[in-house]
Design an enzyme around this catalytic site. Structure first.
Site, PDB file in Angstrom:
ATOM      1  N   GLU A  24       1.145  -1.235  -0.068  1.00  0.00           N
ATOM      2  CA  GLU A  24       0.079   0.011   0.051  1.00  0.00           C
ATOM      3  C   GLU A  24       0.807   1.039  -0.028  1.00  0.00           C
ATOM      4  OE1 GLU A  24      -3.079   0.124   3.162  1.00  0.00           O
ATOM      5  OE2 GLU A  24      -3.951  -1.668   2.217  1.00  0.00           O
ATOM      6  N   HIS A  80      -5.011   0.388  -2.297  1.00  0.00           N
ATOM      7  CA  HIS A  80      -5.498  -1.202  -2.148  1.00  0.00           C
ATOM      8  C   HIS A  80      -4.887  -1.838  -3.101  1.00  0.00           C
ATOM      9  CE1 HIS A  80      -8.917  -0.629   1.015  1.00  0.00           C
ATOM     10  NE2 HIS A  80      -7.833  -0.298   1.485  1.00  0.00           N
ATOM     11  N   ASP A  91      -9.446   0.285   7.778  1.00  0.00           N
ATOM     12  CA  ASP A  91      -9.518   1.616   7.458  1.00  0.00           C
ATOM     13  C   ASP A  91     -10.527   2.663   8.370  1.00  0.00           C
ATOM     14  OD1 ASP A  91      -7.366   1.148   5.318  1.00  0.00           O
ATOM     15  OD2 ASP A  91      -9.179   0.908   3.727  1.00  0.00           O
TER      16      ASP A  91
END
Length: 134
Positions: A24, A80, A91
């Protein structure tokens, strides 16, 4: 709530998340009234394909700079790399800035990056308009 990015800002974000693969990638968005003035590309200290974290010192420097410029932290973005194009349970649980938009980037079926913006408050995520304006 809505978030306004320029095409240049979006290109910066997409280049950063592409360079961060397979992990990420993340960053911050400084601006005013939901309009992004500057993209802050941050390092993912977690170095993980399924989570991100920002170094506290770097985060503080960006927040101080935005305050000095009279801006707000209008958004936080991360990728993502394997999808989905929506906030994960992590999140949502770790959304510590309820007045900021959260932008999620994920590749579509052809590998092109896409982005959506969300408001995350009180454990709930709601999609908000993400506008691209020059």
């Amino acid at each position: 709530m809505r978030l306004i990015l320029s095409p240049t800002h979006l290109a910066q974000i997409y280049a950063h998340v592409e360079a961060g693969k397979p992990n990420e990638a993340c960053g911050l968005l400084g601006g005013r009234g939901g309009k992004v003035e500057k993209v802050y590309l941050m390092e993912n200290a977690a170095r993980s394909p399924v989570r991100y974290s920002m170094e506290p010192e770097a985060l503080i420097r960006v927040i101080e700079e935005t305050e000095e410029r009279g801006w707000d932290l209008v958004g936080i973005f991360h990728s993502h790399p394997a999808g989905p194009l929506s906030p994960s349970a992590t999140d949502i649980a770790e959304a510590y800035y309820p007045d900021s938009a959260y932008v999620i980037c994920a590749p579509d079926a052809d590998g092109r990056w896409q982005a959506k913006a969300f408001e995350i408050k009180e454990g709930r995520a709601r999609e908000i308009p993400l506008l691209i304006e020059t």
